[in-house]
Each structure stands twice: as structure tokens, then as C-alpha cells.
Design an enzyme around this catalytic site. Structure first.
Site, PDB file in Angstrom:
ATOM      1  N   GLY A 210     -12.760 -30.974  -0.462  1.00 30.48           N
ATOM      2  CA  GLY A 210     -13.967 -30.570   0.268  1.00 30.48           C
ATOM      3  C   GLY A 210     -15.191 -30.751  -0.597  1.00 30.48           C
ATOM      4  O   GLY A 210     -15.148 -31.488  -1.587  1.00 30.48           O
ATOM      5  N   ASN A 211     -16.298 -30.120  -0.244  1.00 34.62           N
ATOM      6  CA  ASN A 211     -17.507 -30.204  -1.072  1.00 34.62           C
ATOM      7  C   ASN A 211     -18.281 -28.890  -0.963  1.00 34.62           C
ATOM      8  O   ASN A 211     -17.901 -27.996  -0.221  1.00 34.62           O
ATOM      9  CB  ASN A 211     -18.362 -31.418  -0.684  1.00 34.62           C
ATOM     10  CG  ASN A 211     -18.826 -31.339   0.749  1.00 34.62           C
ATOM     11  OD1 ASN A 211     -19.612 -30.463   1.105  1.00 34.62           O
ATOM     12  ND2 ASN A 211     -18.328 -32.235   1.601  1.00 34.62           N
TER      13      ASN A 211
END
Ligand code: CTP
Length: 405
Positions: A210-211
Site C-alpha cells: 500500500g502507500n
């Protein structure tokens, strides 16, 4: 003229900056606003109700239970009357009460009852302001849609220097002017789709890549557009934010899900803002069950990734008539890269920002952006709160829509 005839409830709490509320009331009245003041018991230690009653031209609300029993539901009447409730200054104590939804004095009860926007201006000692509890309470209120006027840094009453000062009168008045500046209804009849937040790409049922995107920018745009009367669809990745009032929210997890949701609603939209930080790659063969350490070699695990569909580019290719706005998050060759994205994805405007710049970090409440337009113009913006930046982005989109630029 923006304040003429506006009904403003001014809350005053126990902070040394309470003396500035007298100047504020005088200025608001001078500009034609109708002002009712409500004070906490501690506020009366710093400034007298008589001063604020004289300047506002009306009784100050102090008691939960007024002597005159016919005024028993005063808070409901005042709550319905108000176009804006501004609490300036708001102390750490009242902040905590607001975050908890407590109603143990007249001011806190009124803040719970109002239907209008609530704006608060924290002013306190620096250590109290930066304390994790105060910052947590501010975060809770911000996520609830409360407008927060950031305190200024400077010399405080204690002699210490740091954030905690109530901004001076011209700054407060400027914020109020902008608030009442008549943008409401300017997007009535317009459909806008916003993507926000990160995506998560699963490589087995329990793990993902993810980020750090918080989704705050996209949520601010969705909220502001709804306030202006737009029909807003917000396609959100996994974020810890509540949807702004009046917005249709569609929750998604992966880039593919975000793509599918956007395409399903694309036909009916007039404008798009793609503010999501969409993963560019996703595991090509996600495992059906948890990948066990024993099933890998000592050299580690190699995952094969494949490209995700590019939502912005697909929209740019399909719908040339809508106002399409993208974001570019760049840490080097910012201008060049953003211009390339603008052209390749057929966007009308790109909002360029660098998360390594001070004030533009992931998860923060402010941003420093440059707007790049398809006709070659660019506009460098100062440090703005994400709410204010949302307003500027929508202003520019409205111009693009009407001029076709
Ligand atoms: N975007 C998108 N779909 C993707 C990737 C990006 O819609 N699969 C959108 C983002 O929402 C943003 C813009 O494209 O509005 C630019 O995203 P960014 O990640 O900065 O650019 P990329 O084109 O993915 O290029 P790179 O990651 O190489 O910088």
C-alpha cells in the site's frame, strides 16, 4: 459585504486571548453581521460579559439554565438562528469537550446543537497545544468537518515562544470573509467524481502492499464540492475518514476495484478529480492462502507484479468533454514529470505536489501545490490548508468548465 446580515454565534472560552474577542465582535457588527455571544464560566475570568454584551448589542449567553424559565430551549433557538458558530479563542479544555461531544455548559451545548458550520480557533500555551491529547482532539474535530483556524507561532503570554497565538483580527476577518464569500450553489446541477486515498494490493489473504496516502485531500475536495451544490461521488480507498455530508461514498480496496467503480459511474459525470494514490503494480498471482515462510527458499520470496489499469488515462481517452483533473506526486524533476502526465493522460489540469516539501507531507492538513493547465499556464500556490486548496482547485475547475479552456 460578505458578512452583512449574517447570523454569527461567537463562543468565547477561558484563554488569555479572550480579550481579542471584543475587537472581533466590534468588527463583525461594523460589517453588518448580527452577533450573539456565548461564554464559558472561565472566559468570564478574562473578559467581562458586560463588554461583549455592549459591543454585540445583545445579552451574552452564560447559563445553561436561565432564570427566565421561558428561555428553557434557548440553545435550540440560537442553534437554528446561526449561520456560523465561531469559537475564538477555544481553550484546550473546551476542545476536549467538543471532541467528546460533552454538553456541560452553555457554549458546549450550543456547539452540539448547531446545524451550521462550526469554526474554532485554538489559542493556548504551546505545550498544551502540541500535547498529544490536544492534537488528537483536533484531529477528531477536523475529521468531523469542523473548520480549524490554525494558531500562529509567536511570543505567548507565558513568555514562551511557539504555536498557540490566536491570529490577529485582520487574519480572522479574512477567514470569515472567505467563508461567507458566496460560493454556495455555484456547482448546483454538476456531477463530480473524486477518487481519494491509497489502494491496497493483496499478495495473499492477509498481506498487501500500500502507500501512505491519508485521503484528506480528496475528502476535502468532495466536501467542498458538496457545499457548492455538486452531486458528488467519492470513490475511496481504505482510509480512516468519515464521508463529508451529502456525498455518495463508494469504498474500494484495490486499484482494479477503484477502476471498476469509477468506470461504472463515469458516464454521468461532468467533472473528475483523481486524487487517489493508485498502486501502479499489483501481484500477478496472489496466493489463495497465507504464504508460509517454509514454502520459500532462504534467498527470500520473489513476487511477480503486473501493471494496474490507469484510471486517469482511461478517462482522458474516453471522455474528452469533461473537466478531468489529476494529481502528480513527484520528488524530482517535478515540473517535467507533471507536464508529461498532463499530456499523456489528457487531463485539463494537474495538481503537482512534492511530499518531501515542508508543509506538504503525507497525512498532513496542509499542502503546497502548483497547478499546471493543458494550455501551458501554471500557477504556484502558497502553503494552504487542504480545505482551502480544495476551494482553489474547484474554483479553477469551474472556470475550465465554463470557458472550455
Ligand atoms: N492514477 C490513476 N490510475 C493509476 C495510477 C495513477 O488514475 N493506476 C492517477 C492518480 O490518481 C493521479 C495521476 O494518475 O491523479 C498521477 O498519478 P502518479 O502515481 O503520480 O503517476 P503515475 O502515472 O502512476 O506515474 P509514476 O508513478 O511513475 O510517477
Amino acid at each position: 459585504m460578505a458578512l452583512r446580515g449574517k447570523h454569527i454565534v461567537l463562543g468565547v472560552t477561558g484563554s488569555i486571548a479572550a480579550y481579542k474577542s471584543a475587537l472581533l465582535v466590534r468588527e463583525l457588527v461594523k460589517e453588518g453581521a448580527e452577533v450573539r455571544v456565548v461564554m464559558t464560566p472561565s472566559a468570564c475570568e478574562f473578559i467581562t460579559p458586560l463588554t461583549l454584551a455592549t459591543l454585540s448589542g445583545d445579552d451574552v449567553v452564560l447559563d445553561m439554565f436561565p432564570q427566565d424559565r421561558s428561555k428553557g430551549t434557548w440553545h435550540i433557538h440560537l442553534a437554528l438562528w446561526a449561520d456560523l458558530m465561531l469559537i475564538a479563542p477555544v481553550s484546550a479544555n473546551t476542545l476536549a469537550k467538543l471532541a467528546q461531544g460533552m454538553a456541560d455548559n452553555a457554549l458546549a451545548s450550543l456547539a452540539l446543537a448547531v446545524r451550521c458550520p462550526l469554526m474554532i480557533a485554538p489559542a493556548m500555551d504551546t505545550d498544551m497545544y502540541v500535547h498529544a491529547a490536544t492534537q488528537h482532539n483536533l484531529g477528531v474535530l477536523r475529521n468531523r468537518g469542523v473548520h480549524i483556524i490554525e494558531p500562529e507561532s509567536g511570543e505567548l503570554a507565558s513568555g514562551l515562544t511557539g504555536p498557540g497565538r490566536l491570529p490577529d483580527l485582520p487574519v480572522l476577518m479574512d477567514i470569515l470573509h472567505r467563508h461567507f464569500d458566496d460560493t454556495s450553489g455555484t456547482l448546483t446541477g454538476v456531477s463530480l467524481l473524486v477518487t481519494a486515498g491509497p489502494t491496497r494490493e493483496a499478495f495473499d489473504p492477509v498481506r498487501y502492499s500500500g502507500n501512505h496516502s491519508s485521503g484528506k485531500m480528496g475528502f476535502a475536495i468532495a466536501g467542498e464540492a458538496a457545499c457548492r451544490g455538486a452531486r458528488v461521488t467519492l470513490v475511496a480507498g481504505p482510509v480512516h475518514l468519515s464521508a463529508p455530508a451529502g456525498v455518495e461514498r463508494i469504498d474500494v480496496v484495490s486499484a482494479q476495484e477503484m477502476y471498476d467503480a469509477v468506470m461504472q459511474h463515469a458516464e454521468t459525470q461532468d467533472m473528475f478529480v483523481m486524487s487517489a494514490a493508485v498502486a501502479d503494480f499489483t501481484p500477478a498471482e496472489p496466493a489463495d492462502s497465507k504464504i508460509k515462510k517454509d514454502s520459500t527458499t532462504d534467498a527470500g520470496l520473489t513476487l511477480r507484479l503486473k501493471r494496474t489499469p490507469d484510471i486517469l488515462r482511461t478517462l482522458g481517452e474516453r471522455s474528452r468533454n469533461s473537466v478531468l483533473v489529476g494529481f502528480a506526486l513527484e520528488t524530482d524533476n517535478e515540473h517535467e514529470n507533471a507536464l508529461r502526465k498532463l499530456k499523456e493522460k489528457h487531463a485539463r489540469m494537474i495538481v503537482l505536489n512534492n511530499p518531501l516539501t515542508e508543509g506538504a507531507a503525507f497525512g498532513g492538513d496542509s499542502n503546497i501545490a502548483t497547478l499546471l493547465f493543458a494550455d501551458g499556464r501554471s500557477e504556484e500556490l502558497p502553503l494552504l490548508s487542504k480545505n482551502d486548496l480544495a476551494g482553489v482547485i474547484l474554483d479553477r475547475m469551474q472556470v475550465l468548465r465554463t470557458t472550455g479552456g
